[in-house]
Design a protein around this motif. Structure first.
Motif, PDB file in Angstrom:
ATOM      1  N   ASN A  36     -38.645  90.551  -2.066  1.00  0.00           N
ATOM      2  CA  ASN A  36     -37.389  89.993  -2.545  1.00  0.00           C
ATOM      3  C   ASN A  36     -36.874  90.906  -3.652  1.00  0.00           C
ATOM      4  OD1 ASN A  36     -37.604  87.539  -0.940  1.00  0.00           O
ATOM      5  ND2 ASN A  36     -39.243  86.978  -2.349  1.00  0.00           N
ATOM      6  N   LEU A  37     -35.816  91.635  -3.379  1.00  0.00           N
ATOM      7  CA  LEU A  37     -35.308  92.595  -4.368  1.00  0.00           C
ATOM      8  C   LEU A  37     -34.939  91.925  -5.684  1.00  0.00           C
ATOM      9  CD1 LEU A  37     -33.141  95.028  -2.203  1.00  0.00           C
ATOM     10  CD2 LEU A  37     -35.486  95.330  -3.047  1.00  0.00           C
ATOM     11  N   VAL A  38     -34.571  90.659  -5.657  1.00  0.00           N
ATOM     12  CA  VAL A  38     -34.200  89.941  -6.875  1.00  0.00           C
ATOM     13  C   VAL A  38     -35.380  89.856  -7.862  1.00  0.00           C
ATOM     14  CG1 VAL A  38     -34.729  87.608  -6.035  1.00  0.00           C
ATOM     15  CG2 VAL A  38     -32.907  87.936  -7.723  1.00  0.00           C
ATOM     16  N   ASP A  39     -36.593  90.021  -7.374  1.00  0.00           N
ATOM     17  CA  ASP A  39     -37.786  89.925  -8.223  1.00  0.00           C
ATOM     18  C   ASP A  39     -38.129  91.228  -8.942  1.00  0.00           C
ATOM     19  OD1 ASP A  39     -38.168  87.265  -7.530  1.00  0.00           O
ATOM     20  OD2 ASP A  39     -39.497  87.757  -5.854  1.00  0.00           O
ATOM     21  N   TYR A  40     -37.378  92.281  -8.692  1.00  0.00           N
ATOM     22  CA  TYR A  40     -37.689  93.601  -9.245  1.00  0.00           C
ATOM     23  C   TYR A  40     -36.532  94.143 -10.082  1.00  0.00           C
ATOM     24  CZ  TYR A  40     -41.556  93.635  -5.942  1.00  0.00           C
ATOM     25  OH  TYR A  40     -42.695  93.326  -5.254  1.00  0.00           O
ATOM     26  N   LYS A  41     -36.889  94.946 -11.059  1.00  0.00           N
ATOM     27  CA  LYS A  41     -35.883  95.682 -11.822  1.00  0.00           C
ATOM     28  C   LYS A  41     -35.720  97.041 -11.161  1.00  0.00           C
ATOM     29  CE  LYS A  41     -36.628  93.573 -16.291  1.00  0.00           C
ATOM     30  NZ  LYS A  41     -36.988  93.786 -17.694  1.00  0.00           N
ATOM     31  N   ILE A  42     -34.583  97.225 -10.551  1.00  0.00           N
ATOM     32  CA  ILE A  42     -34.272  98.493  -9.897  1.00  0.00           C
ATOM     33  C   ILE A  42     -32.938  98.943 -10.473  1.00  0.00           C
ATOM     34  CG2 ILE A  42     -33.832  99.688  -7.728  1.00  0.00           C
ATOM     35  CD1 ILE A  42     -35.491  97.489  -6.351  1.00  0.00           C
ATOM     36  N   TYR A  43     -32.999  99.971 -11.265  1.00  0.00           N
ATOM     37  CA  TYR A  43     -31.803 100.431 -11.959  1.00  0.00           C
ATOM     38  C   TYR A  43     -30.971 101.374 -11.095  1.00  0.00           C
ATOM     39  CZ  TYR A  43     -33.933  98.375 -16.082  1.00  0.00           C
ATOM     40  OH  TYR A  43     -34.491  97.485 -16.970  1.00  0.00           O
ATOM     41  N   GLN A  44     -29.732 101.547 -11.488  1.00  0.00           N
ATOM     42  CA  GLN A  44     -28.810 102.451 -10.810  1.00  0.00           C
ATOM     43  C   GLN A  44     -29.329 103.893 -10.890  1.00  0.00           C
ATOM     44  OE1 GLN A  44     -25.713 101.583  -9.436  1.00  0.00           O
ATOM     45  NE2 GLN A  44     -25.892  99.431  -9.949  1.00  0.00           N
ATOM     46  N   ILE A  45     -28.788 104.738 -10.040  1.00  0.00           N
ATOM     47  CA  ILE A  45     -29.135 106.158 -10.069  1.00  0.00           C
ATOM     48  C   ILE A  45     -28.860 106.716 -11.463  1.00  0.00           C
ATOM     49  CG2 ILE A  45     -28.466 108.435  -9.158  1.00  0.00           C
ATOM     50  CD1 ILE A  45     -27.836 107.022  -6.525  1.00  0.00           C
ATOM     51  N   ASN A  46     -29.753 107.553 -11.932  1.00  0.00           N
ATOM     52  CA  ASN A  46     -29.681 108.238 -13.229  1.00  0.00           C
ATOM     53  C   ASN A  46     -29.831 107.323 -14.437  1.00  0.00           C
ATOM     54  OD1 ASN A  46     -29.518 110.812 -12.190  1.00  0.00           O
ATOM     55  ND2 ASN A  46     -27.309 110.754 -12.043  1.00  0.00           N
ATOM     56  N   GLN A  47     -30.251 106.097 -14.225  1.00  0.00           N
ATOM     57  CA  GLN A  47     -30.641 105.248 -15.346  1.00  0.00           C
ATOM     58  C   GLN A  47     -32.154 105.263 -15.381  1.00  0.00           C
ATOM     59  OE1 GLN A  47     -28.737 101.439 -14.576  1.00  0.00           O
ATOM     60  NE2 GLN A  47     -27.206 101.939 -16.114  1.00  0.00           N
ATOM     61  N   ASN A  48     -32.709 105.777 -16.434  1.00  0.00           N
ATOM     62  CA  ASN A  48     -34.152 105.937 -16.534  1.00  0.00           C
ATOM     63  C   ASN A  48     -34.717 105.027 -17.611  1.00  0.00           C
ATOM     64  OD1 ASN A  48     -34.265 108.092 -14.586  1.00  0.00           O
ATOM     65  ND2 ASN A  48     -33.227 109.327 -16.121  1.00  0.00           N
ATOM     66  N   PHE A  49     -35.351 103.948 -17.153  1.00  0.00           N
ATOM     67  CA  PHE A  49     -35.966 102.998 -18.063  1.00  0.00           C
ATOM     68  C   PHE A  49     -37.424 102.799 -17.662  1.00  0.00           C
ATOM     69  CE2 PHE A  49     -31.436 101.928 -18.039  1.00  0.00           C
ATOM     70  CZ  PHE A  49     -31.162 101.977 -19.396  1.00  0.00           C
ATOM     71  N   SER A  50     -38.270 102.603 -18.623  1.00  0.00           N
ATOM     72  CA  SER A  50     -39.709 102.511 -18.366  1.00  0.00           C
ATOM     73  C   SER A  50     -40.095 101.295 -17.529  1.00  0.00           C
ATOM     74  CB  SER A  50     -40.484 102.506 -19.684  1.00  0.00           C
ATOM     75  OG  SER A  50     -40.122 101.373 -20.451  1.00  0.00           O
ATOM     76  N   ASP A  51     -39.257 100.270 -17.499  1.00  0.00           N
ATOM     77  CA  ASP A  51     -39.607  99.074 -16.734  1.00  0.00           C
ATOM     78  C   ASP A  51     -39.010  99.067 -15.320  1.00  0.00           C
ATOM     79  OD1 ASP A  51     -36.998  98.715 -17.650  1.00  0.00           O
ATOM     80  OD2 ASP A  51     -37.267  96.593 -18.130  1.00  0.00           O
ATOM     81  N   ASP A  52     -38.481 100.204 -14.868  1.00  0.00           N
ATOM     82  CA  ASP A  52     -37.947 100.309 -13.512  1.00  0.00           C
ATOM     83  C   ASP A  52     -39.084 100.129 -12.512  1.00  0.00           C
ATOM     84  OD1 ASP A  52     -35.352 101.609 -11.967  1.00  0.00           O
ATOM     85  OD2 ASP A  52     -37.256 102.003 -10.958  1.00  0.00           O
TER      86      ASP A  52
END
Length: 141
Positions: A36-52
């Motif tokens: 379920n994609l809603v359960d994950y943090k998936i950021y936009q392209i070129n957004q770099n966050f440690s919790d991705d």
């Protein structure tokens, strides 16, 4: 890791909504894993966050044989969850690891007729770029 041959990606905001139900009904006699994609943090392209968490899902896709994407029709298009997910896969350095795998999509909604063709075209094009085999299952929904 036990190999799961089929991954069903639920791209709805609802974990147990119509998209989930349709995918589960279609796969009822098969072993599969639902993401379920809603359960994950998936950021936009070129957004770099440690919790991705894109890498977690991509790893699972790399070890599957058949990937089924399910999306509701939102504003005459695929969900934002699926759009971002497809963009991230397309920009992934491991895209070639999906070559030879099967890819399918189903789109549903109260009247998805104007959405099915353009979304399917995008997914078919994506499967071609990734050297995947597109498997048409839309007529079963």
């Amino acid at each position: 890791m036990i190999k799961i041959n089929i991954i069903f990606v639920n791209a709805s905001q609802n974990r147990a909504g119509n998209t989930s139900r349709l995918g589960t009904d279609f796969l009822k006699n098969r072993v599969f894993q639902q993401i379920n994609l809603v359960d994950y943090k998936i950021y936009q392209i070129n957004q770099n966050f440690s919790d991705d968490q894109f890498g977690e899902i991509f790893y699972k896709l790399q070890h599957a044989d058949w990937i089924i994407l399910g999306t509701p029709a939102y504003w005459h298009d695929m969900s934002g969850y699926l759009k971002v997910f497809i963009e991230r896969i397309g920009q992934s350095s491991g895209l070639e690891t999906l070559a030879g795998k099967s890819l399918s999509v189903f789109i549903h909604g109260s009247n998805p007729t104007d959405t099915i063709e353009p979304v399917t075209r995008i997914i078919k094009r994506f499967s071609s770029v990734a050297n995947m085999k597109y498997v048409d299952i839309q007529q079963n929904f």
